[in-house]
Design a protein around this motif. Structure first.
Motif, PDB file in Angstrom:
ATOM      1  N   UNK A  61     -29.098  21.892 -78.064  1.00  0.00           N
ATOM      2  CA  UNK A  61     -30.318  21.404 -77.420  1.00  0.00           C
ATOM      3  C   UNK A  61     -30.446  21.942 -75.998  1.00  0.00           C
ATOM      4  N   UNK A  62     -29.338  21.988 -75.260  1.00  0.00           N
ATOM      5  CA  UNK A  62     -29.353  22.522 -73.893  1.00  0.00           C
ATOM      6  C   UNK A  62     -29.723  23.996 -73.882  1.00  0.00           C
ATOM      7  N   UNK A  63     -29.119  24.766 -74.768  1.00  0.00           N
ATOM      8  CA  UNK A  63     -29.418  26.202 -74.838  1.00  0.00           C
ATOM      9  C   UNK A  63     -30.880  26.437 -75.213  1.00  0.00           C
ATOM     10  N   UNK A  64     -31.379  25.644 -76.140  1.00  0.00           N
ATOM     11  CA  UNK A  64     -32.779  25.777 -76.558  1.00  0.00           C
ATOM     12  C   UNK A  64     -33.715  25.516 -75.386  1.00  0.00           C
ATOM     13  N   UNK A  65     -33.407  24.466 -74.594  1.00  0.00           N
ATOM     14  CA  UNK A  65     -34.211  24.153 -73.408  1.00  0.00           C
ATOM     15  C   UNK A  65     -34.129  25.288 -72.387  1.00  0.00           C
TER      16      UNK A  65
END
Length: 286
Positions: free
Chosen positions: A50-54
């Motif tokens: 989720x962090x990488x996607x953001x």
């Protein structure tokens, strides 16, 4: 027994040297390394995806290295974010070391990478002793693991610049005692900020990414008590060699040399409780 202890001290000393070199290399590239530590099943990989996607969606150049004893499943999952990802297979080793990370990054880490997330092996014992050249060290625990994780693993949580609670959407269902958990965190690491997250609902993900970016810009300043105690010890024994210093403490050098990380700013940060009078030193064995 003495020979085993000496060998372990030598391994830690070599790792610290490699970590200092790696940190310098990453600094020169403008890259901030974030070391993520947790027990297996904490939801660390889901949160990191989720962090990488953001980060990718926000045009923040980010990459990730993930470590496991076997399989490349986590790297496959993280690659769905669109960020560059590499897997390290430790072949049974319970932690990452700075030399292993540096070797994996050599010739691969894209130019201009601002954030490098390192997903450590699922283990809250061995990884606590090993500096990876990180700027930001994060200890994670899920609400499903119980409230006493921080006091059971005082080195992992005591040397963290930030503590992250995962799977917060399940807190009510599992009767998670938030106050008890936060009290334990502040007992082993007074003043450390805490962010509550859920990869499923998205709670806290933006706040966590913002916190990481502030650390990358040098705008976070929490220094763990264990790191300060280790620094005082080194000053007291400034004439000792590296191995002798390691004999008394296995606190990662990075916790002292690069303590730019967290001092709050998230929706779920909490003020420090009374400091523990006798905090535990990091565990040095698996």
């Amino acid at each position: 027994m003495c020979r085993t202890v000496d060998l372990h001290q030598a391994v830690l000393a070599k790792n610290d040297t490699n970590a200092v070199e790696l940190r310098r290399t990453l600094d020169d590239r403008g890259t901030t390394a974030v070391n993520l530590m947790s027990s297996p099943g904490s939801g660390k990989t889901a949160l990191l995806e989720a962090l990488l996607t953001r980060a990718v969606a926000g045009d923040t150049p980010a990459a990730a290295v993930t470590a496991d004893l076997a399989t490349e499943n986590d790297a496959t999952r993280l690659a769905r974010s669109g960020a560059p990802v590499r897997q390290i297979l430790t072949d049974g080793l319970c932690h990452l070391e700075a030399g292993m990370l540096g070797a994996k990054l050599e010739g691969w880490l894209p130019e201009g990478t601002r954030l490098l997330f390192v997903e450590n092996v699922g283990n809250l014992v061995c990884p606590a002793s090993y500096d990876l050249g990180e700027t930001l060290r994060i200890a994670l625990a899920s609400v499903t693991e119980g409230e006493d994780k921080p006091v059971k693993y005082p080195a992992a949580f005591g040397l963290a610049h930030l503590v992250v609670v995962t799977k917060s959407d399940l807190a009510e269902a599992v009767e998670f005692d938030r106050d008890a958990f936060l009290g334990g965190v502040q007992q082993v690491n007074p003043g450390v900020p805490v962010i509550e997250t859920s990869a499923r609902t998205g709670e806290g993900v933006d706040a966590l990414l913002a916190h990481v970016l502030r650390a990358a810009d040098g705008r976070e300043s929490h220094v763990p008590v264990l790191a300060r105690q280790h620094e005082k010890h080194l000053h007291h024994h400034h004439d000792d060699d590296d191995a002798s210093a390691a004999e008394h403490s296995h606190a990662p050098a990075g916790a002292i040399e690069h303590s730019r990380a967290p001092a709050g700013g998230a929706d779920h940060s909490h003020a420090p409780a009374e400091a523990a009078q006798h905090p535990h030193a990091p565990a040095g064995t698996s």
